[in-house]
Design a protein around this motif. Structure first.
Motif, PDB file in Angstrom:
ATOM      1  N   GLU A   1      35.761  36.113  40.818  1.00 59.75           N
ATOM      2  CA  GLU A   1      37.208  36.392  40.815  1.00 59.75           C
ATOM      3  C   GLU A   1      37.503  37.760  40.191  1.00 59.75           C
ATOM      4  OE1 GLU A   1      39.747  35.169  42.103  1.00 59.75           O
ATOM      5  OE2 GLU A   1      39.169  33.166  42.781  1.00 59.75           O
ATOM      6  N   ARG A   2      36.785  38.117  39.158  1.00 66.42           N
ATOM      7  CA  ARG A   2      37.005  39.427  38.542  1.00 66.42           C
ATOM      8  C   ARG A   2      36.644  40.554  39.503  1.00 66.42           C
ATOM      9  NH1 ARG A   2      34.323  37.672  32.718  1.00 66.42           N
ATOM     10  NH2 ARG A   2      36.226  36.731  31.823  1.00 66.42           N
ATOM     11  N   ILE A   3      35.591  40.360  40.287  1.00 68.84           N
ATOM     12  CA  ILE A   3      35.215  41.370  41.286  1.00 68.84           C
ATOM     13  C   ILE A   3      36.294  41.475  42.356  1.00 68.84           C
ATOM     14  CG2 ILE A   3      33.561  41.899  43.120  1.00 68.84           C
ATOM     15  CD1 ILE A   3      31.389  40.655  41.318  1.00 68.84           C
ATOM     16  N   VAL A   4      36.809  40.340  42.823  1.00 71.80           N
ATOM     17  CA  VAL A   4      37.876  40.349  43.824  1.00 71.80           C
ATOM     18  C   VAL A   4      39.107  41.076  43.296  1.00 71.80           C
ATOM     19  CG1 VAL A   4      39.529  38.884  45.044  1.00 71.80           C
ATOM     20  CG2 VAL A   4      37.107  38.299  45.052  1.00 71.80           C
ATOM     21  N   ILE A   5      39.476  40.788  42.053  1.00 69.68           N
ATOM     22  CA  ILE A   5      40.659  41.422  41.467  1.00 69.68           C
ATOM     23  C   ILE A   5      40.455  42.934  41.330  1.00 69.68           C
ATOM     24  CG2 ILE A   5      41.994  41.616  39.322  1.00 69.68           C
ATOM     25  CD1 ILE A   5      41.743  38.583  39.062  1.00 69.68           C
ATOM     26  N   SER A   6      39.258  43.360  40.950  1.00 72.35           N
ATOM     27  CA  SER A   6      38.996  44.803  40.822  1.00 72.35           C
ATOM     28  C   SER A   6      39.074  45.511  42.173  1.00 72.35           C
ATOM     29  CB  SER A   6      37.619  45.030  40.191  1.00 72.35           C
ATOM     30  OG  SER A   6      36.588  44.602  41.066  1.00 72.35           O
ATOM     31  N   LEU A   7      38.786  44.788  43.252  1.00 72.80           N
ATOM     32  CA  LEU A   7      38.799  45.396  44.590  1.00 72.80           C
ATOM     33  C   LEU A   7      40.146  45.255  45.291  1.00 72.80           C
ATOM     34  CD1 LEU A   7      35.315  44.187  45.917  1.00 72.80           C
ATOM     35  CD2 LEU A   7      35.912  46.475  45.077  1.00 72.80           C
ATOM     36  N   LEU A   8      40.804  44.099  45.126  1.00 70.13           N
ATOM     37  CA  LEU A   8      41.988  43.788  45.932  1.00 70.13           C
ATOM     38  C   LEU A   8      43.261  43.598  45.120  1.00 70.13           C
ATOM     39  CD1 LEU A   8      40.359  41.204  48.395  1.00 70.13           C
ATOM     40  CD2 LEU A   8      40.674  43.657  48.730  1.00 70.13           C
ATOM     41  N   GLY A   9      43.165  43.607  43.806  1.00 70.23           N
ATOM     42  CA  GLY A   9      44.346  43.378  42.991  1.00 70.23           C
ATOM     43  C   GLY A   9      44.488  41.918  42.615  1.00 70.23           C
ATOM     44  N   SER A  10      45.574  41.600  41.913  1.00 73.00           N
ATOM     45  CA  SER A  10      45.741  40.265  41.346  1.00 73.00           C
ATOM     46  C   SER A  10      46.865  39.466  42.005  1.00 73.00           C
ATOM     47  CB  SER A  10      45.992  40.358  39.841  1.00 73.00           C
ATOM     48  OG  SER A  10      47.141  41.158  39.575  1.00 73.00           O
ATOM     49  N   SER A  11      47.182  39.772  43.249  1.00 73.11           N
ATOM     50  CA  SER A  11      48.190  38.986  43.945  1.00 73.11           C
ATOM     51  C   SER A  11      47.624  37.617  44.286  1.00 73.11           C
ATOM     52  CB  SER A  11      48.623  39.692  45.230  1.00 73.11           C
ATOM     53  OG  SER A  11      47.613  39.578  46.218  1.00 73.11           O
ATOM     54  N   PRO A  12      48.492  36.607  44.510  1.00 74.24           N
ATOM     55  CA  PRO A  12      47.980  35.285  44.899  1.00 74.24           C
ATOM     56  C   PRO A  12      47.132  35.325  46.166  1.00 74.24           C
ATOM     57  CG  PRO A  12      50.286  35.133  44.257  1.00 74.24           C
ATOM     58  CD  PRO A  12      49.953  36.590  44.305  1.00 74.24           C
ATOM     59  N   TYR A  13      47.442  36.234  47.076  1.00 71.41           N
ATOM     60  CA  TYR A  13      46.659  36.322  48.307  1.00 71.41           C
ATOM     61  C   TYR A  13      45.227  36.775  48.023  1.00 71.41           C
ATOM     62  CZ  TYR A  13      51.125  35.934  50.711  1.00 71.41           C
ATOM     63  OH  TYR A  13      52.347  35.496  51.158  1.00 71.41           O
ATOM     64  N   ALA A  14      45.042  37.616  47.020  1.00 76.39           N
ATOM     65  CA  ALA A  14      43.700  38.090  46.682  1.00 76.39           C
ATOM     66  C   ALA A  14      42.938  37.056  45.862  1.00 76.39           C
ATOM     67  CB  ALA A  14      43.786  39.406  45.911  1.00 76.39           C
ATOM     68  N   THR A  15      43.563  36.554  44.805  1.00 75.56           N
ATOM     69  CA  THR A  15      42.839  35.677  43.885  1.00 75.56           C
ATOM     70  C   THR A  15      42.542  34.303  44.475  1.00 75.56           C
ATOM     71  OG1 THR A  15      44.914  34.905  42.890  1.00 75.56           O
ATOM     72  CG2 THR A  15      43.860  36.828  41.887  1.00 75.56           C
ATOM     73  N   ARG A  16      43.310  33.899  45.491  1.00 77.71           N
ATOM     74  CA  ARG A  16      43.070  32.593  46.107  1.00 77.71           C
ATOM     75  C   ARG A  16      42.158  32.678  47.327  1.00 77.71           C
ATOM     76  NH1 ARG A  16      49.384  31.008  45.601  1.00 77.71           N
ATOM     77  NH2 ARG A  16      49.353  30.260  43.432  1.00 77.71           N
ATOM     78  N   LEU A  17      41.606  33.832  47.587  1.00 78.00           N
ATOM     79  CA  LEU A  17      40.693  33.968  48.721  1.00 78.00           C
ATOM     80  C   LEU A  17      39.433  33.119  48.542  1.00 78.00           C
ATOM     81  CD1 LEU A  17      40.782  37.754  49.741  1.00 78.00           C
ATOM     82  CD2 LEU A  17      41.304  35.776  51.197  1.00 78.00           C
ATOM     83  N   ILE A  18      38.871  33.120  47.335  1.00 79.53           N
ATOM     84  CA  ILE A  18      37.648  32.339  47.099  1.00 79.53           C
ATOM     85  C   ILE A  18      37.920  30.843  47.208  1.00 79.53           C
ATOM     86  CG2 ILE A  18      35.937  31.728  45.349  1.00 79.53           C
ATOM     87  CD1 ILE A  18      35.961  34.639  44.461  1.00 79.53           C
ATOM     88  N   PRO A  19      38.974  30.300  46.568  1.00 76.01           N
ATOM     89  CA  PRO A  19      39.266  28.876  46.784  1.00 76.01           C
ATOM     90  C   PRO A  19      39.519  28.542  48.248  1.00 76.01           C
ATOM     91  CG  PRO A  19      40.430  29.666  44.843  1.00 76.01           C
ATOM     92  CD  PRO A  19      39.828  30.874  45.500  1.00 76.01           C
ATOM     93  N   LEU A  20      40.224  29.424  48.967  1.00 75.50           N
ATOM     94  CA  LEU A  20      40.475  29.165  50.387  1.00 75.50           C
ATOM     95  C   LEU A  20      39.172  29.153  51.174  1.00 75.50           C
ATOM     96  CD1 LEU A  20      42.425  28.811  52.782  1.00 75.50           C
ATOM     97  CD2 LEU A  20      42.488  31.315  52.969  1.00 75.50           C
ATOM     98  N   ALA A  21      38.302  30.136  50.910  1.00 76.86           N
ATOM     99  CA  ALA A  21      37.013  30.180  51.610  1.00 76.86           C
ATOM    100  C   ALA A  21      36.212  28.912  51.338  1.00 76.86           C
ATOM    101  CB  ALA A  21      36.227  31.412  51.178  1.00 76.86           C
TER     102      ALA A  21
END
Length: 412
Positions: free
Chosen positions: A87-107
Motif C-alpha cells: 500500500e505504501r508503494i501504491v500511495i507513493s506512485l498513485l497518491g492516497s485517493s480511495p481509488y488508489a489505495t483500494r486497488l489492492i483490496p479490489l484486485a
C-alpha cells in the motif's frame, strides 16, 4: 426516408436473448464470477469516503518508507507487513485517493472470484458449485471488503489460493512445480495475511494425515520439512508484526467480546460461546435477517452441518482442509490470541458457502424439489437483495460499535 424506415422496423431480440441464455446455460460459474466482478467494480467506482478505521490506517501509510516496520502503528492499527509495504508503494506512485489505495483490496476481491470458481469446480457437482458461486459472488461482506483499505480481502484471496493448491496436491499426481509453488506460498503467507497461518496449518495437517494413511513416508517427511521452514517464517513475521502494535494498545479490550470463555463457568459463559458461533451467520455470512434471527441462524447451521457430513462421506480430506482452519481459529480465540468474529473471520466465508451449498444438495436428494426450492429461497433471496440494496448509492453504512456492517443479533 430510408433511415427513418429502418429505425421504425421492429427489433427482434430473440437471437440475442437466445445467445445470452445459451452462455448462461453452458458457463454458469463464469457468468456468476463476471456478475460478482461487475458488482465489486461498481462499488469501487463509487469512491466512497474513508471511514474511521481506513483513515486511521491511511495515517500509517502516507509519508512512510515502504519497508519501515521499526515502530508501532498509530491509532491501534495493525496489518501484515507485506500489505503495508504494498500500500505504501501504491500511495507513493498513485497518491492516497480511495481509488488508489483500494486497488489492492479490489484486485484481491476479483482474484478471489477466479480462485473460488476453480475450487468449487473441482470440489462440487455442477449444480452445487453454481449455488456456492452465487452465495460467494453476491456476498455483501465479500463485496464491501473488496473495497476497503484493510487486509480482509487479501485474507480471503490468500486462504482460497492455499486451499486450492493444497487440494490439488491432495488429489492430483505428484508435481514438483506445484509443490514448489505451494511451499513458496506457505512460507510467504505469514507476511501477507495473519489468518493464513490457520489455513496453512489446517491444510498442511490434512495433507500430512493423508500421506501417513497412504504410507507415503517420503511425502510426509517433505511436508514436515516444509512445516519447519513455514514455522520459522511465522515466528519472524510475528516478531516484526508485534513491533507494529503499541504497548498501550486497547485492541484486545476492543475485541474482548469475541473470545469464548474457557472453561465456561456459568450459563452466561455458555450463552456467549453459542452467540459467537451463531453470530457468524450474521457477519460475515449475512444469512440472518432482522426478523426470526434464531430461526434463520439455526436453519443455516443445520444446512451447513448436513453439507459437511455429505462432503465427509465423499471426500474426507477435502472437508478436513475446509474445517481444520476453522477449528484452529476458534481454538486460538479460546486462548485469546485471535478474535473469532466478523470481518476478522471473513476468510472463513468461502468454506461455509461450500458446505451450505452441499447441504442444499442433501435436502434436494432426501426431501425433494419443493423443499429444495424453499431452502434456496431462505438462503439466497435475502442476502442477494441486501447486497444489491447496499451497493446502490448514495446508501451509507451504519456501523455498529464493533465496526461491523450490521448489528449483532446473538451477543452484545
Amino acid at each position: 426516408m430510408p433511415i427513418l424506415q429502418g429505425l421504425s422496423r421492429p427489433v427482434d431480440l430473440t437471437p440475442l436473448l437466445d445467445r445470452v441464455f445459451d452462455v448462461i446455460a453452458r458457463r454458469p460459474l463464469t457468468v456468476c464470477a463476471c456478475l460478482g466482478a461487475a458488482l465489486r467494480i461498481w462499488v469501487y467506482l463509487q469512491g466512497r469516503s474513508y471511514w474511521m478505521d481506513e483513515g486511521s490506517l491511511l495515517g500509517n501509510l502516507r509519508d512512510r518508507a515502504a519497508f519501515d516496520f521499526s515502530g508501532p502503528l498509530t491509532s491501534d492499527q495493525l496489518a501484515p507487513p507485506a500489505f503495508l509495504a504494498a500500500e505504501r508503494i501504491v500511495i507513493s506512485l498513485l497518491g492516497s485517493s480511495p481509488y488508489a489505495t483500494r486497488l489492492i483490496p479490489l484486485a484481491c476481491g476479483l482474484a478471489s472470484l477466479v480462485i473460488f470458481r476453480a475450487l468449487v469446480k473441482r470440489l462440487l457437482s455442477p449444480s452445487t458449485a453454481v449455488l456456492a458461486m452465487v452465495l460467494f459472488a453476491f456476498s455483501d461482506d465479500l463485496t464491501y471488503y473488496s473495497n476497503e483499505l484493510k487486509p480482509y480481502s487479501s485474507d480471503v484471496a490468500s486462504a482460497l489460493l492455499i486451499t486450492l493448491l493444497s487440494l490439488n496436491e491432495l488429489r492430483d499426481a505428484p508435481s514438483s512445480s506445484r509443490r514448489a509453488g505451494l511451499a513458496i506460498l506457505a512460507t510467504a503467507s505469514p507476511w501477507i495475511s495473519f489468518p493464513a497461518a490457520f489455513v496453512v496449518a489446517g491444510c498442511g495437517l490434512a495433507l500430512l494425515l493423508d500421506r501417513v494413511r497412504r504410507g507415503r513416508r517420503r511425502d510426509a517427511a517433505e511436508l514436515l520439512a516444509l512445516a519447519a521452514v513455514w514455522a520459522a517464517s511465522v515466528l519472524v513475521a510475528h516478531r516484526i508484526s508485534s513491533r507494529l502494535l503499541g504497548p498501550a494498545t486497547s485492541m484486545y479490550v476492543f475485541w474482548n467480546f469475541a473470545f469464548p470463555p474457557f472453561p465456561p463457568r456459568s450459563r452466561a459463559d455458555v450463552a456467549q460461546a453459542i452467540g459467537i458461533v451463531l453470530e457468524t451467520f450474521v457477519t460475515p455470512l449475512n444469512l440472518t435477517p432482522r426478523m426470526l434471527s434464531y430461526f434463520f441462524a439455526l436453519f443455516a447451521l443445520v444446512i451447513l452441518v448436513q453439507g459437511s457430513l455429505r462432503l465427509a462421506r465423499r471426500d474426507a480430506g477435502a472437508l478436513a482442509m475446509l474445517v481444520l482452519p476453522m477449528a484452529l481459529a476458534f481454538a486460538a480465540s479460546v486462548v485469546r490470541r485471535y478474535p473469532f468474529h466478523g470481518r476478522l473471520i471473513l476468510w472463513l466465508a468461502p468454506a461455509c458457502f461450500i458446505m451450505i451449498a452441499e447441504g442444499v444438495q442433501h435436502v434436494r436428494r432426501h426431501r425433494g424439489f419443493a423443499w429444495c426450492v424453499a431452502v434456496l429461497a431462505f438462503l439466497v433471496v435475502y442476502p442477494t437483495w441486501d447486497t444489491l440494496h447496499e451497493a446502490v448509492p448514495p446508501h451509507t453504512r451504519e456501523f455498529n460499535r464493533h465496526g461491523d456492517l450490521r448489528r449483532n443479533r446473538f451477543m452484545e
